[in-house]
Design an enzyme around this catalytic site. Sequence first.
Site, mmCIF file in Angstrom:
data_model
loop_
_atom_site.group_PDB
_atom_site.id
_atom_site.type_symbol
_atom_site.label_atom_id
_atom_site.label_comp_id
_atom_site.label_asym_id
_atom_site.label_seq_id
_atom_site.Cartn_x
_atom_site.Cartn_y
_atom_site.Cartn_z
ATOM 1 N N GLU A 1 11.157 -27.989 3.175
ATOM 2 C CA GLU A 1 12.241 -27.154 2.657
ATOM 3 C C GLU A 1 11.742 -25.738 2.374
ATOM 4 O O GLU A 1 10.657 -25.543 1.842
ATOM 5 C CB GLU A 1 12.786 -27.750 1.347
ATOM 6 N N ARG B 1 26.584 -35.052 -6.634
ATOM 7 C CA ARG B 1 27.630 -35.719 -5.848
ATOM 8 C C ARG B 1 27.906 -37.123 -6.377
ATOM 9 O O ARG B 1 29.029 -37.608 -6.360
ATOM 10 C CB ARG B 1 27.148 -35.781 -4.388
ATOM 11 N N CYS C 1 16.621 -33.913 -5.968
ATOM 12 C CA CYS C 1 15.523 -33.343 -5.182
ATOM 13 C C CYS C 1 15.444 -31.829 -5.357
ATOM 14 O O CYS C 1 14.352 -31.283 -5.557
ATOM 15 C CB CYS C 1 15.676 -33.688 -3.703
ATOM 16 N N HIS D 1 11.993 -33.196 2.725
ATOM 17 C CA HIS D 1 12.945 -34.298 2.832
ATOM 18 C C HIS D 1 12.617 -35.151 4.055
ATOM 19 O O HIS D 1 12.199 -34.622 5.098
ATOM 20 C CB HIS D 1 14.372 -33.759 2.952
HETATM 21 N N1 PCA Z 1 16.808 -37.866 -2.576
HETATM 22 C C1 PCA Z 1 17.779 -37.278 -3.468
HETATM 23 C C2 PCA Z 1 17.241 -37.514 -4.847
HETATM 24 C C3 PCA Z 1 16.137 -38.487 -4.717
HETATM 25 C C4 PCA Z 1 15.893 -38.592 -3.266
HETATM 26 O O1 PCA Z 1 14.989 -39.247 -2.743
HETATM 27 C C5 PCA Z 1 18.074 -35.812 -3.145
HETATM 28 O O2 PCA Z 1 17.952 -35.404 -1.985
HETATM 29 O O3 PCA Z 1 18.437 -35.060 -4.038
#
Ligand code: PCA
Length: 213
Positions: free
Chosen positions: A77, A87, A140, A164
Site C-alpha cells: 500500500e 463497513r 487495516c 494487503h
Molecule cells: N483486513 C481488514 C481488517 C483486518 C484484515 O485482515 C481490512 O482490510 O481493513
Amino acid sequence: MARVLMTGFAPFGGESVNPSWQAVSPVGARRNDVAAVELPCEFGASLPALRRALDEHRPSLVVCVGQAGGRFDVTPERVAINLIDARIPDNAGAQPVDVPVVPDGPAAYFTTLPVKACAAAIRAAGVPASVSHTAGTYVCNQVFYGLMHLLATDFPGARGGFVHVPFSPEQVAAAGKPAPSLSVEKIADALEALADTASTVTEDLPVSAGAEH
Ligand code: PCA
C-alpha cells in the site's frame, strides 16, 4: 534479535482464518530476523497491541499485513488516510463511522517502504503483485495510519508500511463462491521477498505504478 516486525490479523467478518496471519506466522517461524505478531481486528485494541510489539521488538522495519478479499494479487500500500469508516462491525462489535485515526493528525501518511521495488521483487519470486493506492477505511487502514504515526513520533529511524493479500484457497472453498485467491505458501514467499527488498533498497524504482482508480 529480530529486526523485522511483521504483523497479521485475526479472522474477521465471519471468516475462520485470515490469510495475513496464515502467511506471517510461518515466516516468523522460519526466520530468526522476523518477529511475527497477530493483531486483533478491533478498532480499540489493534493499535495498543501494535505499540506493545514495537516496544518489545524495537524493529528497524515493520511490515503490517491484512486480508483484502477480492484482490487477486499481493498489494503493497502506498498511502494511509486519517479516516475510519467501518463497513461492518469489528470483532468487538464496534462500527465507528467518519472518525479520525488520530485526532488532529495529518490527513495522510505515505509508506516509507520502496513499494515499487517490493512489488517487482514479489513478481520476480513468482507471485502476482502491484502497488495499491487505497488501504480502505477499516481496521487495516487504521493500523497502517497508526503505524506511520507511531514511527513518525516515537520510533525514529524505523521504516514501515502495509501490505494487503488475497483470500487463501480454503476461504474461497468454504464460501462456495468463486473469488480470486493465493496459496498461503505463495503469500509467505511474497512477504519474505518484500521484507528482504525493504531491508536493503532505500531508493524506490523510477518506474510507473500509476493507476487510474
Ligand atoms: N483486513 C481488514 C481488517 C483486518 C484484515 O485482515 C481490512 O482490510 O481493513
